[in-house]
Structures are given as C-alpha cells and as structure tokens.
Design an enzyme around this catalytic site. Structure first.
Site, PDB file in Angstrom:
ATOM      1  N   ARG A 163     -41.853 -49.502 -16.846  1.00 24.48           N
ATOM      2  CA  ARG A 163     -42.926 -50.210 -16.128  1.00 24.48           C
ATOM      3  C   ARG A 163     -42.363 -50.983 -14.928  1.00 24.48           C
ATOM      4  O   ARG A 163     -42.810 -52.094 -14.620  1.00 24.48           O
ATOM      5  CB  ARG A 163     -43.688 -51.181 -17.056  1.00 24.48           C
ATOM      6  N   SER A 233     -52.927 -51.554 -21.329  1.00 25.11           N
ATOM      7  CA  SER A 233     -52.061 -52.494 -22.059  1.00 25.11           C
ATOM      8  C   SER A 233     -51.958 -53.770 -21.230  1.00 25.11           C
ATOM      9  O   SER A 233     -51.527 -53.723 -20.082  1.00 25.11           O
ATOM     10  CB  SER A 233     -50.645 -51.918 -22.235  1.00 25.11           C
ATOM     11  N   GLU A 329     -48.154 -56.988 -18.350  1.00 25.52           N
ATOM     12  CA  GLU A 329     -47.980 -55.813 -17.474  1.00 25.52           C
ATOM     13  C   GLU A 329     -48.975 -55.886 -16.320  1.00 25.52           C
ATOM     14  O   GLU A 329     -48.678 -55.486 -15.186  1.00 25.52           O
ATOM     15  CB  GLU A 329     -48.226 -54.537 -18.293  1.00 25.52           C
TER      16      GLU A 329
HETATM   17  P1  FAD Z   1     -54.037 -51.007  -8.712  1.00 23.83           P
HETATM   18  O1  FAD Z   1     -54.399 -51.734  -9.969  1.00 23.83           O
HETATM   19  O2  FAD Z   1     -55.082 -50.862  -7.678  1.00 23.83           O
HETATM   20  O3  FAD Z   1     -52.749 -51.691  -8.088  1.00 23.83           O
HETATM   21  C1  FAD Z   1     -51.658 -52.078  -8.889  1.00 23.83           C
HETATM   22  C2  FAD Z   1     -50.620 -52.782  -8.001  1.00 23.83           C
HETATM   23  O4  FAD Z   1     -50.065 -51.873  -7.076  1.00 23.83           O
HETATM   24  C3  FAD Z   1     -51.213 -53.921  -7.153  1.00 23.83           C
HETATM   25  O5  FAD Z   1     -50.227 -54.922  -7.076  1.00 23.83           O
HETATM   26  C4  FAD Z   1     -51.431 -53.276  -5.793  1.00 23.83           C
HETATM   27  O6  FAD Z   1     -51.398 -54.217  -4.740  1.00 23.83           O
HETATM   28  C5  FAD Z   1     -50.286 -52.295  -5.714  1.00 23.83           C
HETATM   29  N1  FAD Z   1     -50.601 -51.086  -4.933  1.00 23.83           N
HETATM   30  C6  FAD Z   1     -51.593 -50.191  -5.198  1.00 23.83           C
HETATM   31  N2  FAD Z   1     -51.533 -49.155  -4.346  1.00 23.83           N
HETATM   32  C7  FAD Z   1     -50.489 -49.386  -3.513  1.00 23.83           C
HETATM   33  C8  FAD Z   1     -49.904 -48.648  -2.437  1.00 23.83           C
HETATM   34  N3  FAD Z   1     -50.403 -47.485  -2.016  1.00 23.83           N
HETATM   35  N4  FAD Z   1     -48.827 -49.192  -1.817  1.00 23.83           N
HETATM   36  C9  FAD Z   1     -48.304 -50.365  -2.224  1.00 23.83           C
HETATM   37  N5  FAD Z   1     -48.808 -51.106  -3.263  1.00 23.83           N
HETATM   38  C10 FAD Z   1     -49.893 -50.617  -3.886  1.00 23.83           C
HETATM   39  N6  FAD Z   1     -50.413 -47.381 -17.242  1.00 23.83           N
HETATM   40  C11 FAD Z   1     -49.398 -46.646 -17.762  1.00 23.83           C
HETATM   41  O7  FAD Z   1     -48.266 -46.691 -17.261  1.00 23.83           O
HETATM   42  N7  FAD Z   1     -49.596 -45.856 -18.853  1.00 23.83           N
HETATM   43  C12 FAD Z   1     -50.786 -45.745 -19.464  1.00 23.83           C
HETATM   44  O8  FAD Z   1     -50.920 -45.011 -20.446  1.00 23.83           O
HETATM   45  C13 FAD Z   1     -51.879 -46.491 -18.932  1.00 23.83           C
HETATM   46  N8  FAD Z   1     -53.106 -46.444 -19.521  1.00 23.83           N
HETATM   47  C14 FAD Z   1     -54.142 -47.172 -19.006  1.00 23.83           C
HETATM   48  C15 FAD Z   1     -55.382 -47.081 -19.641  1.00 23.83           C
HETATM   49  C16 FAD Z   1     -56.469 -47.803 -19.147  1.00 23.83           C
HETATM   50  C17 FAD Z   1     -57.807 -47.691 -19.846  1.00 23.83           C
HETATM   51  C18 FAD Z   1     -56.296 -48.619 -17.993  1.00 23.83           C
HETATM   52  C19 FAD Z   1     -57.476 -49.384 -17.445  1.00 23.83           C
HETATM   53  C20 FAD Z   1     -55.060 -48.736 -17.383  1.00 23.83           C
HETATM   54  C21 FAD Z   1     -53.961 -48.008 -17.886  1.00 23.83           C
HETATM   55  N9  FAD Z   1     -52.685 -48.082 -17.295  1.00 23.83           N
HETATM   56  C22 FAD Z   1     -51.652 -47.323 -17.801  1.00 23.83           C
HETATM   57  C23 FAD Z   1     -52.440 -48.967 -16.137  1.00 23.83           C
HETATM   58  C24 FAD Z   1     -52.870 -48.322 -14.773  1.00 23.83           C
HETATM   59  O9  FAD Z   1     -53.634 -47.168 -14.996  1.00 23.83           O
HETATM   60  C25 FAD Z   1     -51.650 -47.936 -13.938  1.00 23.83           C
HETATM   61  O10 FAD Z   1     -50.850 -49.064 -13.668  1.00 23.83           O
HETATM   62  C26 FAD Z   1     -52.065 -47.313 -12.588  1.00 23.83           C
HETATM   63  O11 FAD Z   1     -50.950 -46.687 -11.975  1.00 23.83           O
HETATM   64  C27 FAD Z   1     -52.691 -48.325 -11.638  1.00 23.83           C
HETATM   65  O12 FAD Z   1     -53.252 -47.611 -10.544  1.00 23.83           O
HETATM   66  P2  FAD Z   1     -54.303 -48.289  -9.567  1.00 23.83           P
HETATM   67  O13 FAD Z   1     -54.521 -47.362  -8.436  1.00 23.83           O
HETATM   68  O14 FAD Z   1     -55.521 -48.680 -10.299  1.00 23.83           O
HETATM   69  O15 FAD Z   1     -53.472 -49.564  -9.096  1.00 23.83           O
HETATM   70  N1  EPU Z   2     -50.120 -50.725 -33.172  1.00 18.99           N
HETATM   71  C1  EPU Z   2     -50.671 -51.474 -34.171  1.00 18.99           C
HETATM   72  N2  EPU Z   2     -51.842 -52.140 -33.900  1.00 18.99           N
HETATM   73  C2  EPU Z   2     -52.443 -52.076 -32.686  1.00 18.99           C
HETATM   74  C3  EPU Z   2     -51.859 -51.309 -31.662  1.00 18.99           C
HETATM   75  C4  EPU Z   2     -50.674 -50.631 -31.944  1.00 18.99           C
HETATM   76  O1  EPU Z   2     -50.150 -51.567 -35.284  1.00 18.99           O
HETATM   77  O2  EPU Z   2     -53.496 -52.703 -32.531  1.00 18.99           O
HETATM   78  C5  EPU Z   2     -48.882 -49.973 -33.467  1.00 18.99           C
HETATM   79  C6  EPU Z   2     -49.149 -48.458 -33.564  1.00 18.99           C
HETATM   80  O3  EPU Z   2     -49.562 -48.081 -34.855  1.00 18.99           O
HETATM   81  C7  EPU Z   2     -47.806 -47.880 -33.202  1.00 18.99           C
HETATM   82  C8  EPU Z   2     -47.249 -48.891 -32.183  1.00 18.99           C
HETATM   83  O4  EPU Z   2     -47.964 -50.112 -32.395  1.00 18.99           O
HETATM   84  O5  EPU Z   2     -46.948 -47.846 -34.310  1.00 18.99           O
HETATM   85  C9  EPU Z   2     -47.383 -48.426 -30.732  1.00 18.99           C
HETATM   86  O6  EPU Z   2     -48.769 -48.184 -30.434  1.00 18.99           O
HETATM   87  P1  EPU Z   2     -49.239 -47.010 -29.425  1.00 18.99           P
HETATM   88  O7  EPU Z   2     -48.584 -45.728 -29.804  1.00 18.99           O
HETATM   89  O8  EPU Z   2     -50.727 -47.051 -29.365  1.00 18.99           O
HETATM   90  O9  EPU Z   2     -48.618 -47.391 -28.038  1.00 18.99           O
HETATM   91  P2  EPU Z   2     -48.464 -48.790 -27.306  1.00 18.99           P
HETATM   92  O10 EPU Z   2     -47.044 -49.222 -27.421  1.00 18.99           O
HETATM   93  O11 EPU Z   2     -49.504 -49.741 -27.748  1.00 18.99           O
HETATM   94  C10 EPU Z   2     -47.763 -47.668 -25.057  1.00 18.99           C
HETATM   95  C11 EPU Z   2     -48.047 -47.921 -23.601  1.00 18.99           C
HETATM   96  C12 EPU Z   2     -49.367 -47.278 -23.199  1.00 18.99           C
HETATM   97  C13 EPU Z   2     -49.269 -45.781 -23.444  1.00 18.99           C
HETATM   98  C14 EPU Z   2     -48.979 -45.543 -24.934  1.00 18.99           C
HETATM   99  C15 EPU Z   2     -48.773 -44.071 -25.245  1.00 18.99           C
HETATM  100  C16 EPU Z   2     -46.978 -50.011 -22.943  1.00 18.99           C
HETATM  101  C17 EPU Z   2     -47.163 -51.452 -22.631  1.00 18.99           C
HETATM  102  N3  EPU Z   2     -48.076 -49.355 -23.328  1.00 18.99           N
HETATM  103  O12 EPU Z   2     -48.773 -48.344 -25.787  1.00 18.99           O
HETATM  104  O13 EPU Z   2     -49.569 -47.511 -21.805  1.00 18.99           O
HETATM  105  O14 EPU Z   2     -50.471 -45.122 -23.102  1.00 18.99           O
HETATM  106  O15 EPU Z   2     -47.769 -46.255 -25.311  1.00 18.99           O
HETATM  107  O16 EPU Z   2     -47.540 -43.654 -24.754  1.00 18.99           O
HETATM  108  O17 EPU Z   2     -45.873 -49.496 -22.820  1.00 18.99           O
HETATM  109  C18 EPU Z   2     -50.524 -49.075 -20.268  1.00 18.99           C
HETATM  110  O18 EPU Z   2     -49.375 -49.243 -19.843  1.00 18.99           O
HETATM  111  O19 EPU Z   2     -51.529 -49.627 -19.755  1.00 18.99           O
HETATM  112  C19 EPU Z   2     -50.725 -48.173 -21.409  1.00 18.99           C
HETATM  113  C20 EPU Z   2     -51.920 -47.968 -21.968  1.00 18.99           C
END
Ligand code: FAD
Ligand code: EPU
Length: 346
Positions: A163, A233, A329
């Site tokens: 991250r 997250s 995050e």
């Molecule tokens: P924004 O939120 O619009 O911007 C994020 C930051 O980047 C801000 O500081 C902004 O100023 C800067 N920025 C944006 N674009 C630019 C650019 N072109 N140049 C310079 N700076 C810029 N993340 C994961 O890693 N894994 C996941 O599994 C994951 N699951 C998600 C699930 C949900 C339901 C949600 C809501 C979010 C999740 N995220 C996850 C977080 C998010 O999707 C990522 O961080 C994504 O890359 C953010 O993209 P955005 O365009 O919305 O960025």
């Molecule tokens: N868990 C619990 N209770 C909960 C949630 C999770 O016990 O309420 C346990 C799960 O059972 C599992 C462990 O925690 O053993 C990890 O959970 P999960 O696999 O759902 O993944 P996570 O660590 O919660 C991370 C990323 C996600 C990404 C998933 C899948 C971070 C901060 N988050 O979540 O990214 O989608 O793994 O790879 O690293 C994001 O960054 O926004 C994001 C959604």
C-alpha cells in the site's frame, strides 16, 4: 478543461459524505492539468487531483480546487511474449480488467472489482487476492505540475511496497500520474495462493474463472459504495515484528498472520477489530461494517466527524486490547492539505 457548476463533493468520493469544494474542474489531458496549475485564478488556491474518490475522506470542506482526472485512452501492442498496455490515468480500473479478460489478455483477474481510476492504482500499489499492481506494472508516466515537464518512471523507480509507493512520498502533490504501462505475459500463470482461490486446479483454471470468483467473493464481503458509502479497508494490515506476532499467538492461537519476505509479520486488522467486538458498532451515521470489520461505512447521513470519531475509537480499542497501533489506509483531506488521524486528535 471543463469547469463544473457543482461544488458538492458527495458524488465525487465513495464515502458519499456531504462536503464542498471551492471549484471542481475536469482535466481530459496532460495539457489541461498543467494549464490548471498555471492558471492565475487558481495559482494561490490548494489543488487536489481526484480519480473516483474511493480512497479519500474529506474531513471538512475543501478550500480549493478539486481536479477530476479524466485522461482516457487505451493502446495495446503485442510482442511474441507479451501484451503491452498504455492506459490513460482517468480510465476506470475495473473496466480495464473486464476488457483485458474479454480480449483474452490474462493477468489482471485477481484485481477485479477494485474501484478507482487506473492512474490511482500505482499510488498505493493496489492489491488483492495475492497480486499487487507492481507485479504487472511496467512504467508510470508523470508530469511535474509546476513546470509541465513529463517523464516516465520504471516500475523499480516507483518504489512499490505494501500500500505504498514514491507517489505517497517524494512525488506527492508535485506530480500527477497521466498514464500507466502494463505488461501482461503470454506465459500466463494463475495466482491461486489466496484462500478462496485455493480450491482451483492450477493446471486447468482459466483467468475468467478466477475473475468471476474474485468478483463473487468481493460482492459477498465488501459493501458496494453505490449502496453503502465506504472507502474499502479503512486501515492497513499492521506489520509487526515476529516476536510480537509470536507473543500474540500464545494468547490468541487462532489469530491469522502472514510472514513477509523481510522476516516481519502482517496481521489481519479486520480480525483484530472483529475480536474486539466492534462489528456493527456505530457512532452517528458511521458504522463498522457487519460483514467486514476492516471497512467503515456511511450507514446513512454520516458526517466526517462521525467517521473520525469511530476510527479513533477503533484505533484506541485495538491498541488497548492487542498493543498494536492501526494506521489508516484511507487518505484524509483537511481544508487545504492532507492530514491524518493523529494530527486531527492532537
Ligand atoms: P482517489 O481516492 O480519487 O485518490 C486517492 C489518492 O490519490 C488521493 O490522494 C489523490 O489526490 C491521489 N491521486 C488520484 N489520482 C491521481 C493522479 N492521477 N495523480 C496523482 N495523484 C492522484 N484498494 C486496494 O488496494 N485493494 C482492494 O482490494 C481495494 N478494495 C476496495 C473496495 C472498495 C469497496 C473501495 C471503496 C475501495 C477499495 N480499495 C482497494 C481502495 C481504492 O479502490 C484504491 O485505493 C484506488 O486505487 C483508489 O482510486 P481512486 O481513483 O478512487 O483514487
Ligand atoms: N477477518 C475477520 N473478521 C473480519 C474481517 C476479516 O476475522 O471482520 C479475518 C478473515 O477471516 C481473514 C483475515 O481477517 O482470516 C483477512 O481478511 P480478508 O481476507 O477479508 O482480507 P483483509 O486483510 O481484510 C485485504 C486487503 C483488501 C483486499 C483483501 C483481499 C488491506 C488493508 N486490505 O483485506 O484490500 O481486497 O485483502 O486480498 O490490505 C483495500 O485495500 O481497500 C482492500 C479492500
């Protein structure tokens, strides 16, 4: 460049919290971005580039210009060994994943359904289900906003970590990402190391099957921001020393943890929050999600203060229970610059 009449940020970030900006602009090219930074009327105002706002919390009204990055365009070139994609920063990430799967160019399937723009994906090195952006990123194109100077960073120069990347540090605020280059090897190997994917047979599974399973699991666990505001997250998974992990394991033998290549250990923040009995805990309109304790949601009418108070309580309870400090995050924006929970609580 387009100037929007609207000033509400509610529909430009996925928490859906009502806050305002002084001005909202749309940049459709690198030249637009540079023109905004050089425009006299915006010169002294704070400026923030936003993709889809899926990793952002506006802690108060933004006293400046929000610039929506909408630079589009996808170019594919093929070599005997790989597909090379050059993708505009404003393209939608999940649409890109869908398009590559439909065109039989595997490699992005584990990263399906992550909200946001392609240009934001390198910033926190998006990751899910055993794959991170760094695994398929070839280069990132940037522009220095003050001078308009364009350059290309190799993946190595991006300093990708968990991250994390150079875009959160040395290049923060001074540079914008304008395009990302991907390399998708034709010698595709499935990555089925992560829990719910381990049931597949590596010798027969297709990228489309992995894509569909990732989408299914994500829809089950993670709230859809169109229905329930959230930013994924809320906290990062904490990385601790092996000694602390082992100490915690003697007390909590079922605690999930993952060893990192440098010998440190990653804990599951969702598990820690869940163990503290905080699932469903609510302050005002902000709530710890019932299906995934790592996600804080806008259960309806939340203000930023509700989310901040809930986040502070989660940090405090987890710290008291496990001696582990959670770091968010989600990127916090104050009126003129980025801030963080510690600064807000000071
Ligand atoms: P924004 O939120 O619009 O911007 C994020 C930051 O980047 C801000 O500081 C902004 O100023 C800067 N920025 C944006 N674009 C630019 C650019 N072109 N140049 C310079 N700076 C810029 N993340 C994961 O890693 N894994 C996941 O599994 C994951 N699951 C998600 C699930 C949900 C339901 C949600 C809501 C979010 C999740 N995220 C996850 C977080 C998010 O999707 C990522 O961080 C994504 O890359 C953010 O993209 P955005 O365009 O919305 O960025
Ligand atoms: N868990 C619990 N209770 C909960 C949630 C999770 O016990 O309420 C346990 C799960 O059972 C599992 C462990 O925690 O053993 C990890 O959970 P999960 O696999 O759902 O993944 P996570 O660590 O919660 C991370 C990323 C996600 C990404 C998933 C899948 C971070 C901060 N988050 O979540 O990214 O989608 O793994 O790879 O690293 C994001 O960054 O926004 C994001 C959604």
């Amino acid at each position: 460049m387009k100037v929007l009449q609207e000033r509400s940020l509610a529909s430009f970030h996925t928490f859906g919290i009502e806050t305002q900006a002084q001005q909202i602009l749309v940049a459709e090219s690198t030249a637009d971005l540079v023109a905004i930074w050089q425009d006299e009327q915006y010169r002294t105002m704070p400026k923030l580039i936003v993709g889809q706002g899926s990793n952002l919390l506006f802690c108060e009204d933004y006293a400046g210009v929000v610039v929506l990055n909408r630079i589009v365009g996808i170019t594919v070139t093929e070599t005997p060994s790989a597909y090379h994609l050059h993708v505009g920063a404003g393209e939608d990430w999940h649409q890109l994943v869908c398009e590559t799967i439909a065109r039989n160019m595997p490699g992005l399937e584990n990263l399906a359904l992550i909200p946001g723009c392609v240009g934001s994906s390198p910033i926190q090195n998006i990751g899910a289900y055993g794959v991170e952006l760094k695994d398929i990123c070839q280069y990132v194109d940037i522009v220095e906003l003050a001078t308009g100077k364009e350059s290309r960073l190799t993946a190595e120069a991006c300093q990708f970590g968990y991250r994390d990347s150079v875009f959160k540090h040395q290049l923060k605020e001074t540079h914008a990402i304008t395009a990302v280059g991907f390399v998708l090897s034709k010698d595709w190997q499935p990555n089925i190391s992560y829990g719910p994917l381990a049931k597949f047979d590596a010798s027969t599974v297709s990228a489309k099957e992995i894509f569909e399973e990732v989408c299914r699991v994500r829809r089950e666990k993670l709230p859809d921001p169109a229905v329930l505001g959230n930013a994924g997250s809320f906290f990062k998974n904490p990385v601790v020393s092996r000694e602390l992990r082992d100490k915690l394991l003697t007390q909590y033998p079922t605690m999930p943890s993952y060893e990192m290549s440098d010998g440190s250990c990653k804990l599951a923040a969702g598990w820690l929050i869940d163990q503290c009995g905080l699932k469903g805990h609510q302050i005002g309109g902000a709530k710890v999600h019932e299906q995934q304790a790592l996600v804080l949601v806008n259960a309806g009418g939340a203000c930023a203060g509700d989310v901040l108070a809930l986040a502070a309580e989660v940090v405090s309870v987890v710290q008291q229970t496990f001696g582990v400090r959670l770091v968010h995050e989600v990127r916090f924006m104050a009126a003129a610059q980025e801030t963080d929970l510690q600064e807000i609580l000071r």
